[in-house]
Motif scaffolding. Structure first.
Motif, PDB file in Angstrom:
ATOM      1  N   LYS A   1      20.698 126.786  49.700  1.00  0.00           N
ATOM      2  CA  LYS A   1      21.443 126.944  48.461  1.00  0.00           C
ATOM      3  C   LYS A   1      20.483 127.050  47.279  1.00  0.00           C
ATOM      4  CE  LYS A   1      25.141 124.823  45.741  1.00  0.00           C
ATOM      5  NZ  LYS A   1      24.548 125.179  44.486  1.00  0.00           N
ATOM      6  N   ARG A   2      19.486 126.214  47.254  1.00  0.00           N
ATOM      7  CA  ARG A   2      18.514 126.233  46.163  1.00  0.00           C
ATOM      8  C   ARG A   2      17.780 127.569  46.134  1.00  0.00           C
ATOM      9  NH1 ARG A   2      14.713 122.036  47.030  1.00  0.00           N
ATOM     10  NH2 ARG A   2      16.545 120.758  47.331  1.00  0.00           N
TER      11      ARG A   2
ATOM     12  N   ASP B   1      20.077 130.190  44.929  1.00  0.00           N
ATOM     13  CA  ASP B   1      20.315 130.012  43.494  1.00  0.00           C
ATOM     14  C   ASP B   1      19.188 130.620  42.671  1.00  0.00           C
ATOM     15  OD1 ASP B   1      22.674 128.702  43.983  1.00  0.00           O
ATOM     16  OD2 ASP B   1      21.881 126.690  43.580  1.00  0.00           O
TER      17      ASP B   1
ATOM     18  N   ARG C   1      19.819 133.657  40.169  1.00  0.00           N
ATOM     19  CA  ARG C   1      19.434 133.481  38.765  1.00  0.00           C
ATOM     20  C   ARG C   1      18.482 134.599  38.335  1.00  0.00           C
ATOM     21  NH1 ARG C   1      20.268 132.651  33.732  1.00  0.00           N
ATOM     22  NH2 ARG C   1      18.684 131.506  32.623  1.00  0.00           N
TER      23      ARG C   1
ATOM     24  N   SER D   1      15.229 126.024  38.670  1.00  0.00           N
ATOM     25  CA  SER D   1      15.895 125.375  39.810  1.00  0.00           C
ATOM     26  C   SER D   1      15.259 124.055  40.190  1.00  0.00           C
ATOM     27  CB  SER D   1      15.877 126.318  41.009  1.00  0.00           C
ATOM     28  OG  SER D   1      14.573 126.428  41.502  1.00  0.00           O
TER      29      SER D   1
END
Length: 122
Positions: free
Chosen positions: A8-9, A12, A16, A121
């Motif tokens: 997920k990170r 992300d 982004r 992040s």
């Protein structure tokens, strides 16, 4: 669970980056590129970083980019938009494709977007 959080990170960060990159594409410094022109720009940039010579004929021979006439039309469009320039070589019949300063600034902006996305992040 930890693998899911890392995935997920990572996603992300990428999402982004895409968001930030879309924002700079709207900047008025250079006219926008269509998807094929963006692919061509990436090919030219990679060749430049690898110190490879890339002429118009070389680009037109890249089958993954489409028909030679289509590639030639896109190169003319990109030149008119200020993304690329053609320079002479020792053979007057061959023109070297190079990125303009504006195109290099665009890649600088993309790089900053990537760094900002990665830093946001953590």
């Amino acid at each position: 669970m930890n693998v899911i959080n890392n995935t997920k990170r990572s996603s992300d960060v990428y999402l982004r980056f895409l968001q930030l990159a879309d924002a700079i594409r709207g900047l008025p410094s250079l006219p926008p590129l269509d998807p094929l022109e963006e692919k061509i720009l990436a090919v030219i940039a990679r060749a430049g970083t690898q110190h490879e010579r890339l002429c118009v004929r070389d680009m037109m021979a890249k089958e993954q980019l489409g028909a030679p006439a289509t590639i030639h039309t896109r190169l003319k469009s990109m030149r008119a938009k200020g993304w690329i320039m053609l320079s002479d070589t020792e053979d007057a019949r061959r023109k070297q494709i190079e990125l303009t300063r504006g195109a290099m600034r665009y890649f600088d902006h993309l790089s900053k977007c990537m760094m900002e996305a990665a830093n946001s992040s953590v």
